[in-house]
Design a protein around this motif. Structure first.
Motif, PDB file in Angstrom:
ATOM      1  N   GLN A 178       0.816  -1.221   0.000  1.00  0.00           N
ATOM      2  CA  GLN A 178       0.000   0.000   0.000  1.00  0.00           C
ATOM      3  C   GLN A 178       0.848   1.269   0.000  1.00  0.00           C
TER       4      GLN A 178
ATOM      5  N   THR B 199     -16.126   0.404   9.456  1.00  0.00           N
ATOM      6  CA  THR B 199     -15.482  -0.342   8.389  1.00  0.00           C
ATOM      7  C   THR B 199     -14.397  -1.157   9.048  1.00  0.00           C
ATOM      8  N   ARG B 200     -14.009  -2.213   8.412  1.00  0.00           N
ATOM      9  CA  ARG B 200     -12.931  -3.005   8.993  1.00  0.00           C
ATOM     10  C   ARG B 200     -11.618  -2.290   8.650  1.00  0.00           C
TER      11      ARG B 200
ATOM     12  N   SER C 191      -8.253  -2.012   8.669  1.00  0.00           N
ATOM     13  CA  SER C 191      -7.033  -2.714   8.989  1.00  0.00           C
ATOM     14  C   SER C 191      -5.895  -1.955   8.353  1.00  0.00           C
TER      15      SER C 191
ATOM     16  N   GLU D  60      -3.890  -3.176   6.547  1.00  0.00           N
ATOM     17  CA  GLU D  60      -3.716  -3.710   5.193  1.00  0.00           C
ATOM     18  C   GLU D  60      -4.585  -2.988   4.156  1.00  0.00           C
ATOM     19  N   ASP D  61      -5.632  -2.290   4.623  1.00  0.00           N
ATOM     20  CA  ASP D  61      -6.523  -1.616   3.676  1.00  0.00           C
ATOM     21  C   ASP D  61      -6.039  -0.209   3.377  1.00  0.00           C
ATOM     22  N   GLU D  62      -6.424   0.268   2.219  1.00  0.00           N
ATOM     23  CA  GLU D  62      -6.037   1.621   1.831  1.00  0.00           C
ATOM     24  C   GLU D  62      -6.485   2.626   2.898  1.00  0.00           C
ATOM     25  N   GLU D  63      -7.698   2.454   3.335  1.00  0.00           N
ATOM     26  CA  GLU D  63      -8.291   3.369   4.302  1.00  0.00           C
ATOM     27  C   GLU D  63      -7.509   3.432   5.618  1.00  0.00           C
TER      28      GLU D  63
END
Ligand code: HEM
Ligand code: NAG
Length: 511
Positions: free
Chosen positions: A139, A268-269, A271, A273-276
């Motif tokens: 990311q 939202t999840r 994490s 690892e997510d973009e968010e």
């Protein structure tokens, strides 16, 4: 009541020596005055205004290395060097025989005893892995690109447009500090503090870091008893540093709790690892393979501060000196403009402000070279210190032991004809370009601005992206001129800031 009186005793001694010194004053010497009790401290302090030049002079007269005798008041001897062979030995070949150690941590306490920057050996490895897994995460590249673009578009351009229209004076150093701080904070906390915006509001965290760097260099110069006393009494740079510590701690605590809150809301999840949710604090809070989510807030705080200064203070300093070099070498600026026009031709009428993609920037070899050359002459971290664990003989025959610091003086290294050739003092991007038109590789123990060996900088590529993006945008769209007679001198600090900033007038090129 007696304590303050004793506190000023050292200053009285200093004053007496000062008078003695004036009596004996001789300029162009090869060595510093080694006085009983005070060591070479006095002459150091007397030359504080041109300290970088003075040390460079002495280094050159002593084939790149000399021993600075510390004062009896508890200041260590320091071997000052700018010899690449010694750098290679200390930083790389005998890496595990040297450490930053407790003497370092005492002085750099502000930056946390449990941070990447301040730890050695096994603890250091854990922190380094965390940083590395974050920086090299899939990311990361996208986050870097998006964040830079957002700050340029919503922060830099409005500020430059307004300044151009109203003919305001801008401090480029301050502007770059805001740019890199907003970037670093976004990466670390997921939140852009928008310090680069119209009105340029006060920006306490970077100011606190700057104060800390200045206080820390004094902790290396002054005897320990003296700075500790100063801390106890709470005056001067020591007082500023404690105030700054509160500012920084509050900032980190707020950001940690904000991220915790988002996670617990769990809408939202989010994490890591997510973009968010991709930010450095979340990397600690949600954990990853190298790093359990159970680290204390203190460890998080220490490493957040580390990430911010490692990214922001270094890159903004490099940018400031780079722009100063452009002012002094207009031909280089012209060549950068031409390189942009040649390699990245513009569609449309060229009237609109133009931003660049990071992929485009990789085509700008000359710009890269010009940045390297600024980093060579004005290394953002102009010194590097290590202490040997036991007695060692260094290349060239100097002996050091666990009571001697080895101080690598990067500023001087750039100015040694023996290292960079007879034109070492010139700002010459061409020295970085190979016959095939690529970037010339210099070994890190010679081009030491990003460190060398196992502790080499992890953010070099990010740093170049960050610097190139703003440099290309600025140079392509605007003209700037440094105010006449503006004094450009470095501060005495661990970071090579300009004492009075870099005041300029900016104009939109098509206005
Ligand atoms: C022009 C910009 C930069 C310069 C001149 C620079 C220089 C350095 C230097 C001299 C060190 C060694 C510090 C020490 O051991 O005491 C270092 C370490 C480091 N840098 Fe950079 N840096 C720059 C930008 C960045 C950026 C943008 C990042 C992050 C995205 C970064 C991340 C790091 C990290 C994590 C370390 C610690 C390595 C370790 O101790 O193992 N740097 N850098
Ligand atoms: C950090 O380490 C230094 C050196 O070991 C020590 O003097 C200092 O008290 C420590 N600071 C904290 C807050 O633990």
């Amino acid at each position: 009541m007696m304590a303050p009186l004793f506190a000023f005793l050292p200053y009285t001694i200093l004053a007496v020596y000062f008078l003695l010194f004036l009596y004996h004053f001789t300029k162009k010497k090869k060595f510093l005055w080694n006085l009983p009790l005070l060591g070479m401290l006095l002459e150091f302090l007397l030359n504080i205004d041109q300290i970088h030049e003075k040390i460079t002079q002495i280094l050159e007269a002593n084939m790149g290395t000399f021993l600075l005798k510390g004062a009896w008041l508890g200041q260590m001897d320091t071997l000052i060097t700018c010899d690449p062979a010694i750098v290679n030995c200390v930083m790389k070949e005998k890496f595990s025989g040297y450490h930053k150690g407790d003497e370092w941590r005492k002085r750099f306490e502000f930056f946390g005893n449990h941070s990447l920057f301040n730890t050695d050996f096994d603890e250091w490895k854990i922190h380094r892995n965390t940083f590395r897994s974050f920086i090299s995460h899939q990311q990361s590249q996208q986050a870097v690109a998006k964040t830079i673009r957002r700050i340029l578009e919503n922060g830099l351009i409005p500020v430059l447009e307004q300044s151009s229209k109203q003919c305001q004076v801008l401090d480029l150093q301050d502007l770059f500090k805001r740019y890199t701080f907003d970037f670093a904070s976004s990466m670390v906390t997921g939140h852009n503090p928008n310090s680069l915006c119209i009105g340029l509001p006060k920006n306490p965290v970077p100011e606190a870091l700057d104060d800390a760097w200045e206080a820390i260099i004094l902790r290396f110069l002054l005897p320990e008893s003296l700075w500790k006393f100063q801390r106890w009494l709470g005056f001067g740079k020591e007082r500023k540093m404690s105030g700054g510590r509160e500012v920084v701690d509050r900032f980190c605590a707020e950001q940690i709790s904000m991220n915790r809150k988002k996670l617990s809301e769990g809408k939202t999840r989010i994490s890591f690892e997510d973009e968010e949710g991709f930010n450095f604090v979340n990397c600690y809070l949600t954990g990853n393979e190298d790093n359990s989510p159970k680290v204390s807030d203190e460890v998080m705080r220490d490493n957040m501060v580390n990430f911010i200064f490692a990214t922001a203070d270094t890159s903004s300093t490099a940018l400031t000196w780079f722009f100063w070099m452009l002012e002094k070498n207009p031909i280089v600026e012209k060549k950068i403009r031409e390189e942009i026009e040649r390699n990245l031709p513009q569609k449309g009428d060229g009237k609109n402000i133009r931003l660049f993609q990071l992929e485009e920037l990789s085509k700008l070899i000359y710009l890269h070279a010009a940045l390297c050359e600024a980093l060579r002459l004005f290394p953002p971290a102009p010194i590097q210190i290590r202490t040997p664990l036991q007695s060692e003989t260094l290349p060239g025959g100097h002996c050091v032991d666990d009571k001697t610091n080895v101080l690598i003086f990067l500023y001087g290294m750039a100015r040694m004809p023996s290292v960079w050739g007879d034109d070492c003092l010139e700002y010459k991007p061409e020295r970085w370009i190979t016959e095939n038109g690529g970037i010339k590789h210099e070994p890190p123990h010679k081009f030491f601005s990003f460190n060398a060996g196992p502790r080499i900088c992890l953010g070099r590529d990010i740093a170049f992206n960050l610097m190139k993006a703003i440099a290309a945008t600025f140079i392509h769209n605007y003209n700037f001129q440094v105010l006449e007679n503006h004094p450009v001198t470095p501060t005495l600090s661990v970071i090579f800031r300009m004492k009075f900033g870099l005041l300029v007038k900016v104009r939109n090129k098509s206005a």
